[in-house]
Design a protein around this motif. Structure first.
Motif, short mmCIF file in Angstrom:
data_model
loop_
_atom_site.label_atom_id
_atom_site.label_comp_id
_atom_site.label_asym_id
_atom_site.label_seq_id
_atom_site.Cartn_x
_atom_site.Cartn_y
_atom_site.Cartn_z
N ARG A 256 0.84 -1.21 0.00
CA ARG A 256 0.00 0.00 0.00
C ARG A 256 0.87 1.25 0.00
O ARG A 256 0.57 2.24 -0.68
CB ARG A 256 -0.92 -0.02 1.22
CG ARG A 256 -2.06 -1.03 1.13
CD ARG A 256 -3.13 -0.75 2.20
NE ARG A 256 -2.60 -0.77 3.55
CZ ARG A 256 -2.51 -1.87 4.29
NH1 ARG A 256 -2.91 -3.05 3.80
NH2 ARG A 256 -2.02 -1.82 5.51
N LEU A 257 1.97 1.22 0.78
CA LEU A 257 2.87 2.37 0.84
C LEU A 257 3.52 2.64 -0.53
O LEU A 257 3.64 3.80 -0.97
CB LEU A 257 3.95 2.14 1.91
CG LEU A 257 3.47 2.17 3.37
CD1 LEU A 257 4.60 1.74 4.30
CD2 LEU A 257 3.02 3.59 3.75
N GLN B 60 2.35 1.82 -3.44
CA GLN B 60 1.31 2.30 -4.34
C GLN B 60 1.06 3.78 -4.10
O GLN B 60 0.91 4.58 -5.05
CB GLN B 60 0.05 1.48 -4.14
CG GLN B 60 -1.02 1.75 -5.20
CD GLN B 60 -2.22 0.85 -5.00
OE1 GLN B 60 -2.31 0.16 -4.01
NE2 GLN B 60 -3.12 0.87 -5.97
N ARG B 61 1.06 4.16 -2.83
CA ARG B 61 0.82 5.56 -2.47
C ARG B 61 1.97 6.44 -2.95
O ARG B 61 1.76 7.55 -3.46
CB ARG B 61 0.64 5.66 -0.97
CG ARG B 61 0.16 7.03 -0.52
CD ARG B 61 -0.12 7.00 0.97
NE ARG B 61 -0.42 8.33 1.46
CZ ARG B 61 -0.61 8.63 2.74
NH1 ARG B 61 -0.53 7.64 3.65
NH2 ARG B 61 -0.87 9.85 3.13
N ARG C 171 1.71 7.01 -6.65
CA ARG C 171 0.65 7.96 -6.97
C ARG C 171 1.14 9.39 -6.75
O ARG C 171 0.89 10.28 -7.54
CB ARG C 171 -0.61 7.71 -6.13
CG ARG C 171 -1.50 6.61 -6.70
CD ARG C 171 -2.94 6.76 -6.17
NE ARG C 171 -3.00 6.91 -4.75
CZ ARG C 171 -3.09 5.91 -3.88
NH1 ARG C 171 -3.12 4.65 -4.32
NH2 ARG C 171 -3.15 6.14 -2.58
N LEU C 172 1.88 9.54 -5.62
CA LEU C 172 2.42 10.87 -5.34
C LEU C 172 3.37 11.32 -6.46
O LEU C 172 3.36 12.48 -6.89
CB LEU C 172 3.16 10.88 -3.99
CG LEU C 172 2.27 10.85 -2.73
CD1 LEU C 172 3.14 10.70 -1.49
CD2 LEU C 172 1.46 12.15 -2.65
N THR D 104 6.59 12.23 1.68
CA THR D 104 7.32 11.18 0.99
C THR D 104 8.40 10.58 1.90
O THR D 104 8.61 9.36 1.96
CB THR D 104 7.96 11.74 -0.28
OG1 THR D 104 6.95 12.32 -1.09
CG2 THR D 104 8.69 10.65 -1.06
N LEU E 124 6.80 8.28 4.46
CA LEU E 124 6.36 7.01 3.88
C LEU E 124 7.56 6.09 3.63
O LEU E 124 7.49 4.88 3.87
CB LEU E 124 5.63 7.27 2.56
CG LEU E 124 4.22 7.87 2.70
CD1 LEU E 124 3.67 8.22 1.32
CD2 LEU E 124 3.29 6.90 3.41
#
Length: 1039
Positions: A391-392, A394-395, A398-399, A410, A413
């Motif tokens: 999930r991290l 993927q996030r 996206r960023l 960032t 994460l």
């Protein structure tokens, strides 16, 4: 083969249900049972077992179990030492058969992810350890299971990654001991804790990762060594401890992304035997204490779960009442698939214990568990971390796509992502690190074993011998060149450190010079070599000499390799050491020749009881000394023939004489009571050792803290049975008075006193009968009244009171059908007291049973010792019938005399009528003969025989009765001479001259005895001949 198919079917059936599976295995007779001529009372057909009561051949019990193994007979030993069936397909169940049924099923369950448990139950010596661990090449369930486990791991290494952790612990007296711990033992043992997910677990228990069966075997050896040392140090009895081996199996399936984790619990339970009292005796202190708590609670848990299985309402299952049941909660009624193997002896002398084992196993098979496949919480964490990382990532992507420059977000994460990856890596590498650490330990242990084997080929050593055969030969103490101190001290570089009861700081010195080894005990130390005590004398040791240091540290001396031939060391077991000690005390069975009869089984049973209790008595004496109790324990063999009215040589039993030396108070404890107290003494001793190590300033802290009523070394004073004497009743059947001087003999044949007693036939008013009342034929008493008095005149030479003047004595006795004993009044402080006690007994209607009793039995006179503070023994008159004059009625007209049915009465009347007619005819003929005799008598008187006719002639019966009375009195002195012969023994310190003097004195006593016996018989013959001659003369005169 069909047999293999059956075994596979059984193994698969085991994991198709969740009921506890129960197997029973019957072992061969051991040496003790063979020597006793034991009879096999167990039979087996398929999975059904029948046990027969040796006392009642018709009483049989049948039990059915999941598996039944006949390992009692029909086997042979092959060249490799394996025990196998005599014939292919024979009924003998070897170790492989047991493993294929039980071990394979347990392994299959573990590989599927279920928890699995194997319990071994049975009395000490029934074969539990042989079935679980094995001996020599005959490997048991545990090593075979480990071999197959690692074989299965190798076969499936392409599909899964496996991790195995090994733990080994012991539960003794409710304390948990880690047998693999490298640290010193924690006082009070490790703690058992509980977590919601894990359930009960042992805090701080060492778990060692393993990657081979050889590593597991080495860890088991290490644990056994620790167990042996701990048993010696803590004075513990290994047969009363439970041993648990825990194998944790973790299987990681990479493709399926699942993990199965299971625990395999292998449990060797303590001996199931119960100490039973021979009579109604019950110890005032709680029986067994914590020693038996775990096994007792396990029985309660199994009973409760069995009740639940059959639908009964059970409020509480007592898992929490003991350490063992806490740790076995999942195995019994919980998340586990469980197998119990119950081992038993088929010998008749073990009937009670074998029946108890079968009943226990029958209850256990009703238990139902709820087993589920286990998923490791660690694997769930890894999956959760990987999911979070995905999930991290993927996030983050996206960023990046949105073109944002949120540097702070960032950075945060990426830190989370790095932390999660480190956690995953740490979890995955933890197993490799643990394994590397364990391999280092294993290499060190292997180096130590190699070093030990090298030393064995270079130097002599002493080898430990333990009551538990599995623990014998584990400890080897090497004696290299020079002088070596052996004892508690371990500070000197030339010292051999041992621990145990009665071991001193410097106990003895071994000297190894010019390939000769000597042992010199130091002052105050106890050393026994080959059964004989050695005191401060240098003794050269020979190969296979037996050493006992302190109270009971037993070692076998193994000489230089050049001295070691093909000797069979296995015969020098623990029993051999104790038998040797007993022989030195004069207690032995003797060597039986081919012509001699087999040893009496009851005597053999007593002998084995004696050698079993000997080390326990030595340990109790040592604990008493170290705790400053002033109590001495001594084994005695009680001959039950001394208490039998017919004097039959009944079974013997062991009792322990307990003496408080300061106050000279004495108790007699049964075997069961002593064994119970011995475990209580161990608790007190261990508590004192813990307190002493914690506070060296207070050496007697625990002894002062124990209240007297809780002290296992103490009991309230009570009367003590000192000895017995037999007063034979045969003379009463002839109404002849008897006066005897009786030896009162103690349990070991020692003379406790001389008792003067009389049997006086009397009238109903108590007046002694005269010579004219003596009977020739006892049957004349049938249906008539018989009165007699038992007179206790005086006790002489009371050894009991000679030892301590503040004591007293009483005489107890019971006659014929008296249900309760009667006692004489107590007399105190006198070595030669006058008793002057007279009891009048009467039979109102003498029966044949009473006559048989009088002619074959004796009244047993018991000498009871009284101590200051104890109450006198009082005659209980409950159920005893007495007249108003105080006469004890021993027999009345029986119900059969007054309750004849009509048929018997009519037969009796007809018989009486016939007798009456016969008597009438006899009476008529006697009248005619009487008239003829009168006429002849008158003619004789008229012929000048008036003087002889006027003399009063006593009847021939009276003359014969007088002759018998003289004979009885002369035989009294003959009996006394016989008793002197029995007591006459040579002194233990006698030399050759002393033995010659003894033989001369023995010959003189035999000559005197022969002369007295010959004179008595000759006088009786002369008297009888004179009576017959006079009768013939009178017949000639009167005819």
């Amino acid at each position: 083969m069909p047999a293999c198919c059956t075994m596979r079917a059984k193994a698969s059936d085991m994991h198709s249900k969740d009921c506890v599976k129960v197997a029973v295995r019957v072992r061969p007779f051991n040496k003790r049972e063979r020597d006793a001529g034991s009879r096999c009372i167990v039979s087996m057909v398929s999975s059904s077992i029948t046990i027969q009561d040796p006392r009642e051949s018709q009483s049989r019990r049948i039990f059915c179990f999941d598996y039944a193994y006949w390992s009692h007979s029909s086997f042979a030993q092959d060249r490799g030492g394996l025990y196998v069936p005599e014939e292919p397909g024979g009924r003998y169940a070897d170790q492989n058969s047991v493993f294929q049924d039980l071990g394979e099923g347990i392994l299959e369950n573990a590989l599927q992810g279920y928890n699995a448990t194997l319990l071994a139950y049975g009395q000490t010596g029934s074969g539990k350890s042989y079935s679980m661990v094995g001996y020599g090449p005959n490997k048991g369930l545990v090593p075979k299971l480990c071999d197959r486990l690692f074989q299965a791991i190798r076969e499936n290494q392409d599909t899964r990654q496996c991790q195995v952790f090994f733990s080994m612990l012991e539960i003794y007296n409710e304390q948990v001991v880690d047998l693999l711990s490298r640290a010193s033992r924690t006082p009070g043992g490790l703690r058992v804790r509980e977590e919601q997910q894990r359930g009960f677990y042992v805090e701080g228990l060492r778990t060692v990762p393993c990657d081979s069966a050889a590593q597991v075997e080495q860890l088991m050896e290490q644990g056994t060594r620790t167990r042996t040392t701990a048993a010696t140090n803590m004075n513990a009895n290994s047969s009363r401890s439970h041993m648990l081996i825990i194998l944790q199996l973790k299987q990681i399936f990479s493709k399926e992304s699942i993990t199965k984790q299971s625990n395999i619990n292998l449990v060797d339970l303590a001996g199931s035997e119960r100490q039973r009292s021979s009579g109604s005796e019950a110890d005032r202190l709680k029986e067994g204490t914590a020693i038996n708590l775990s096994l007792t609670t396990l029985g309660n848990v199994i009973s409760s779960l069995a009740d639940v299985a059959v639908g009964k309402k059970v409020v509480h299952i007592p898992y929490r009442d003991s350490v063992l049941t806490k740790l076995l909660q999942s195995a019994l009624g919980g998340n586990s698939r469980t197998v119990m193997i119950a081992t038993l002896s088929p010998a008749d002398i073990c009937y009670e214990e074998s029946l108890s084992t079968l009943r226990y196993a029958e209850r256990a098979k009703r238990i139902q568990n709820r087993a589920v496949v286990n998923e490791s919480p660690t694997e769930r964490l890894v999956k959760e971390l990987k999911a979070e990382n995905a999930r991290l990532l993927q996030r983050l992507s996206r960023l990046g796509q949105e073109g944002r420059r949120a540097n702070d977000e960032t950075k945060e994460l990426r830190q989370l992502l790095t932390h999660n990856e480190l956690q995953i890596r740490a979890i995955q590498t933890l197993w490799e690190q643990h394994l590397q650490e364990a391999l280092k330990d294993w290499e060190q242990q292997y180096a130590n074993i190699t070093q030990e084997r090298r030393l064995m080929q270079m130097h002599p050593y002493i080898l430990n011998i333990n009551e538990d055969a599995q623990l014998s030969g584990v400890v080897k103490l090497f004696i290299q060149e020079g002088d070596w101190d052996i004892g508690l001290c371990d500070s000197s570089p030339r010292s051999i450190s041992i621990k145990g009861l009665g071991i001193q700081e410097r106990h003895a010195v071994f000297r190894n010079e010019q390939r000769r080894v000597t042992l010199t005990p130091l002052a105050g130390s106890k050393v026994i070599i080959n059964g004989n005590a050695v005191f401060q004398t240098e003794t050269e040791l020979q190969h296979l000499d037996r050493l006992i240091l302190g109270s009971n540290c037993t070692y076998l001396f193994v000489g230089y390799p050049s001295e070691r031939g093909g000797d069979d060391w296995s015969r020098y077991d623990y029993d051999y050491f104790q038998s040797e000690l007993a022989a030195a005390e004069g207690i032995h069975l003797g060597e039986s020749s081919a012509e001699s009869s087999q040893t009496d089984p009851s005597l053999l049973a007593v002998f084995y009881d004696y050698i079993k209790l000997m080390p326990m008595v030595a340990e109790a004496n040592q604990m008493s000394q170290e705790l400053n109790k002033g109590v001495q324990f001594k084994l005695e063999i009680k001959n039950l023939a001394l208490s039998d009215s017919k004097g039959h040589d009944l079974q013997k039993e062991i009792v322990v004489r307990v003496t408080l030396l300061g106050r000279k108070e004495v108790w007699m404890w049964s075997k069961a009571k002593f064994v119970n107290r011995k475990f209580l003494m161990e608790e007190a001793y261990q508590q004192q050792q813990v307190e002493k190590s914690g506070d060296n300033r207070v050496e007697e802290l625990s002894t002062a803290a124990v209240p007297r009523d809780k002290d296992p070394f103490w009991d309230p004073v009570e009367p003590v049975l000192l000895g017995t004497a037999h007063l034979w009743l045969q003379s009463l059947a002839f109404r002849i008075p008897l006066e005897e001087q009786l030896e009162v003999l103690g349990s070991e044949g020692t003379e406790e006193a001389i008792l003067q007693a009389q049997l006086v036939p009397c009238t109903s008013t108590g007046l002694p009968m005269g010579e004219d009342d003596i009977l020739i034929d006892p049957s004349e008493l049938l249906g008539r009244r018989l009165d007699f008095q038992l007179v206790l005149e005086q006790c002489c030479g009371l050894r009991w009171i000679r030892e301590a003047r503040n004591r007293g004595v009483q005489i107890g006795f019971r006659l014929f059908n008296c249900s309760q004993p009667l006692y004489s009044p107590a007399v105190w402080h006198n070595v030669n007291p006058l008793l002057d006690h007279r009891v009048h007994f009467a039979s109102l209607h003498t029966s044949q049973r009473l006559l048989d009793y009088l002619q074959s039995s004796a009244v047993v006179l018991e000498l009871w010792g009284l101590q200051e503070g104890c109450t006198d023994l009082i005659s209980s008159l409950e159920g005893v019938r007495m007249t108003t004059e105080g006469i004890f009625i021993i027999e009345e007209a029986g119900p059969t005399d007054t309750a004849l049915d009509s048929a018997e009465r009519s037969c009796s009347v007809r018989a009486l009528q016939q007798d009456l007619e016969e008597l009438k005819s006899v009476n008529a003929s006697l009248r005619k003969e009487n008239q003829s005799l009168r006429e002849q008598l008158n003619a004789a008187r008229n012929g000048g025989e008036s003087v002889r006719g006027r003399s009063v002639r006593p009847s021939c019966d009276a003359e014969f009765a007088r002759a018998l009375k003289v004979f009885y009195h002369s035989m009294t002195s003959v009996k006394g001479q016989l008793q002197r012969l029995r007591r006459h023994r040579p002194s233990e310190e006698s030399d050759l001259l002393g033995l010659r003097l003894f033989v001369d004195e023995q010959s003189r006593l035999l000559r005197d005895f022969s002369e007295q016996l010959e004179q008595s018989v000759s006088t009786l013959k002369q008297d009888v001949a004179a009576i017959v001659r006079r009768k013939r003369e009178r017949s000639g005169i009167w005819s």
